[in-house]
Design a protein around this motif. Sequence first.
Motif, mmCIF file in Angstrom:
data_model
loop_
_atom_site.group_PDB
_atom_site.id
_atom_site.type_symbol
_atom_site.label_atom_id
_atom_site.label_comp_id
_atom_site.label_asym_id
_atom_site.label_seq_id
_atom_site.Cartn_x
_atom_site.Cartn_y
_atom_site.Cartn_z
ATOM 1 N N ASN A 140 0.832 -1.202 0.000
ATOM 2 C CA ASN A 140 0.000 0.000 0.000
ATOM 3 C C ASN A 140 0.873 1.260 0.000
ATOM 4 O OD1 ASN A 140 -1.842 -2.176 1.461
ATOM 5 N ND2 ASN A 140 -3.182 -0.608 0.621
ATOM 6 N N ARG A 141 0.435 2.213 -0.782
ATOM 7 C CA ARG A 141 1.081 3.520 -0.836
ATOM 8 C C ARG A 141 0.011 4.600 -0.644
ATOM 9 N NH1 ARG A 141 4.897 0.827 -0.200
ATOM 10 N NH2 ARG A 141 6.721 0.524 -1.545
ATOM 11 N N PRO A 142 0.421 5.823 -0.311
ATOM 12 C CA PRO A 142 -0.572 6.899 -0.147
ATOM 13 C C PRO A 142 -1.335 7.167 -1.441
ATOM 14 C CG PRO A 142 1.542 7.528 0.805
ATOM 15 C CD PRO A 142 1.778 6.257 0.038
ATOM 16 N N GLN A 143 -2.558 7.630 -1.304
ATOM 17 C CA GLN A 143 -3.372 7.977 -2.466
ATOM 18 C C GLN A 143 -2.676 9.051 -3.280
ATOM 19 O OE1 GLN A 143 -7.581 8.524 -1.693
ATOM 20 N NE2 GLN A 143 -7.735 10.095 -3.271
ATOM 21 N N ARG A 144 -2.739 8.940 -4.608
ATOM 22 C CA ARG A 144 -2.056 9.884 -5.480
ATOM 23 C C ARG A 144 -2.858 11.163 -5.668
ATOM 24 N NH1 ARG A 144 -0.862 5.602 -10.252
ATOM 25 N NH2 ARG A 144 -3.071 5.276 -9.849
ATOM 26 N N VAL A 145 -2.156 12.256 -5.905
ATOM 27 C CA VAL A 145 -2.810 13.540 -6.164
ATOM 28 C C VAL A 145 -3.659 13.425 -7.433
ATOM 29 C CG1 VAL A 145 -2.431 15.961 -6.740
ATOM 30 C CG2 VAL A 145 -0.960 14.832 -5.067
ATOM 31 N N GLY A 146 -4.892 13.876 -7.357
ATOM 32 C CA GLY A 146 -5.782 13.860 -8.518
ATOM 33 C C GLY A 146 -6.635 12.622 -8.636
ATOM 34 N N ASP A 147 -6.335 11.564 -7.880
ATOM 35 C CA ASP A 147 -7.140 10.345 -7.932
ATOM 36 C C ASP A 147 -8.504 10.574 -7.267
ATOM 37 O OD1 ASP A 147 -5.259 8.935 -9.278
ATOM 38 O OD2 ASP A 147 -4.634 7.677 -7.611
ATOM 39 N N ILE A 148 -9.522 9.946 -7.834
ATOM 40 C CA ILE A 148 -10.890 10.080 -7.343
ATOM 41 C C ILE A 148 -11.230 8.873 -6.470
ATOM 42 C CG2 ILE A 148 -13.293 10.434 -8.024
ATOM 43 C CD1 ILE A 148 -11.256 12.623 -8.900
ATOM 44 N N LYS A 149 -11.908 9.107 -5.339
ATOM 45 C CA LYS A 149 -12.207 8.026 -4.411
ATOM 46 C C LYS A 149 -13.265 7.078 -4.968
ATOM 47 C CE LYS A 149 -12.235 5.841 -0.409
ATOM 48 N NZ LYS A 149 -11.124 4.990 0.028
ATOM 49 N N ASN A 150 -14.397 7.600 -5.404
ATOM 50 C CA ASN A 150 -15.493 6.752 -5.884
ATOM 51 C C ASN A 150 -16.063 7.303 -7.184
ATOM 52 O OD1 ASN A 150 -15.735 4.880 -3.537
ATOM 53 N ND2 ASN A 150 -16.227 6.778 -2.463
ATOM 54 N N SER A 151 -16.359 6.400 -8.097
ATOM 55 C CA SER A 151 -16.912 6.839 -9.376
ATOM 56 C C SER A 151 -17.620 5.684 -10.070
ATOM 57 C CB SER A 151 -15.778 7.364 -10.274
ATOM 58 O OG SER A 151 -16.272 7.737 -11.540
ATOM 59 N N TYR A 152 -18.875 5.907 -10.426
ATOM 60 C CA TYR A 152 -19.552 4.974 -11.331
ATOM 61 C C TYR A 152 -20.663 5.694 -12.078
ATOM 62 C CZ TYR A 152 -23.383 4.108 -7.909
ATOM 63 O OH TYR A 152 -24.438 4.213 -7.045
ATOM 64 N N ALA A 153 -21.060 5.106 -13.177
ATOM 65 C CA ALA A 153 -21.896 5.805 -14.148
ATOM 66 C C ALA A 153 -23.374 5.500 -13.988
ATOM 67 C CB ALA A 153 -21.459 5.424 -15.568
ATOM 68 N N ASP A 154 -24.170 6.535 -14.163
ATOM 69 C CA ASP A 154 -25.588 6.360 -14.474
ATOM 70 C C ASP A 154 -25.666 6.237 -15.994
ATOM 71 O OD1 ASP A 154 -28.262 7.033 -15.359
ATOM 72 O OD2 ASP A 154 -28.666 7.770 -13.340
ATOM 73 N N ILE A 155 -26.116 5.083 -16.479
ATOM 74 C CA ILE A 155 -26.128 4.844 -17.931
ATOM 75 C C ILE A 155 -27.550 4.793 -18.494
ATOM 76 C CG2 ILE A 155 -23.878 3.714 -17.992
ATOM 77 C CD1 ILE A 155 -25.367 1.013 -18.040
ATOM 78 N N ASP A 156 -28.505 5.336 -17.745
ATOM 79 C CA ASP A 156 -29.899 5.305 -18.200
ATOM 80 C C ASP A 156 -30.073 5.985 -19.548
ATOM 81 O OD1 ASP A 156 -30.576 3.944 -15.930
ATOM 82 O OD2 ASP A 156 -31.573 5.631 -14.932
ATOM 83 N N LYS A 157 -29.409 7.117 -19.732
ATOM 84 C CA LYS A 157 -29.553 7.868 -20.984
ATOM 85 C C LYS A 157 -29.086 7.034 -22.174
ATOM 86 C CE LYS A 157 -28.141 12.225 -23.167
ATOM 87 N NZ LYS A 157 -27.345 13.475 -23.012
ATOM 88 N N LEU A 158 -27.954 6.344 -22.008
ATOM 89 C CA LEU A 158 -27.425 5.515 -23.085
ATOM 90 C C LEU A 158 -28.309 4.294 -23.325
ATOM 91 C CD1 LEU A 158 -25.117 5.082 -25.108
ATOM 92 C CD2 LEU A 158 -23.833 3.934 -23.293
ATOM 93 N N MET A 159 -28.840 3.725 -22.260
ATOM 94 C CA MET A 159 -29.701 2.555 -22.404
ATOM 95 C C MET A 159 -31.005 2.907 -23.115
ATOM 96 S SD MET A 159 -29.038 0.453 -18.839
ATOM 97 C CE MET A 159 -29.981 -0.980 -19.374
ATOM 98 N N GLU A 160 -31.473 4.149 -22.971
ATOM 99 C CA GLU A 160 -32.666 4.585 -23.682
ATOM 100 C C GLU A 160 -32.464 4.605 -25.189
ATOM 101 O OE1 GLU A 160 -33.699 8.349 -22.029
ATOM 102 O OE2 GLU A 160 -34.356 7.501 -20.092
ATOM 103 N N VAL A 161 -31.208 4.719 -25.615
ATOM 104 C CA VAL A 161 -30.886 4.688 -27.045
ATOM 105 C C VAL A 161 -30.779 3.255 -27.557
ATOM 106 C CG1 VAL A 161 -29.250 5.511 -28.798
ATOM 107 C CG2 VAL A 161 -29.648 6.865 -26.740
ATOM 108 N N GLY A 162 -30.639 2.294 -26.623
ATOM 109 C CA GLY A 162 -30.549 0.895 -27.024
ATOM 110 C C GLY A 162 -29.329 0.161 -26.518
#
Length: 311
Positions: free
Chosen positions: A269-291
């Motif tokens: 383990n190393r310290p978290q890097r500058v600029g890294d994001i802790k949590n991220s995931y997508a809402d893909i409803d808009k894309l799923m509406e296209v198919g």
Amino acid sequence: MSKVLVTGGAGFIGSNLVDNLITGGDQVIVVDDLSMGLATNLPKSQQIKFYQKSITNHEFMKELLLREKFDYIYLLAAVASVADSVERPYETHQINQEANIYILEIIRKYHLKIKKLLFSSSAAIYGSNSELPKKENSIVDPLTPYAIDKFSTERFVIDCGKLYGIPTVAVRFFNVYGPRQNPKSPYSGVLSLISQAIIHRSTFTIFGDGTQTRDFVFVDDVVQAIVLLTKESEIVHQVFNVGSGEHVSLLQVINAYEIIAGVSLRIVNRPQRVGDIKNSYADIDKLMEVGYKPIFDISKGLKLYWESLKD
């Protein structure tokens, strides 16, 4: 049959897209400086012309666009590294923004009649915004030169498309993985790095505590989304998240991968890097509406990825 330009087409996502386009009968021109891509990623086919050039070569790009008169243009070339953009902000800016705007300007200035231009943006634009899942209308907070360039180019592509009548669309990729990720690249995705640690029985470094979550999306699903938004829909001047719609922690991914590979990973383990994001995931409803229908969950995708590496 269409004539297609793919910048960054010898790279990980680009070459998988090229495979799909070739299968569909298109004539494809690839421009890639091979700083991250590999010529061997491209299939041997008379349907492909490959130019080892940088998209920052304005003279070359202008001549190519005017001569070939493409039906579809996919702007995938980028220095895809947050850390590198922090170290070399202007050099990466020239590739990640200026070169793409120049392509757009040639289309505008010479009234080139394209059917669709797609720009590949990034989930990095959401930055430290804690809202989950990330939606296309979520507040953006780009924290690094890489994220700034992605978001500003995205807006150029969408809004200049509206202003000048150019059919454009943009996609925000989340954490893409799959065959042809280059583990030797300093910009390689975390799953590629884990894979190499497993193969070589080497140590894998976790920056932070491993509880950070990501939306890992298999490259075949990404290609599905790209083709859907360009060739299979009339949608223009909009931006779409491209992800799996699921989120898993890095520790969960490592555990799943250890089971698939039958190997225990050595971790430091190393310290978290500058600029890294802790949590991220997508809402893909808009894309799923296209198919869009994502096919690969993390377990299914990792199995295919591991099989490709063993082969």
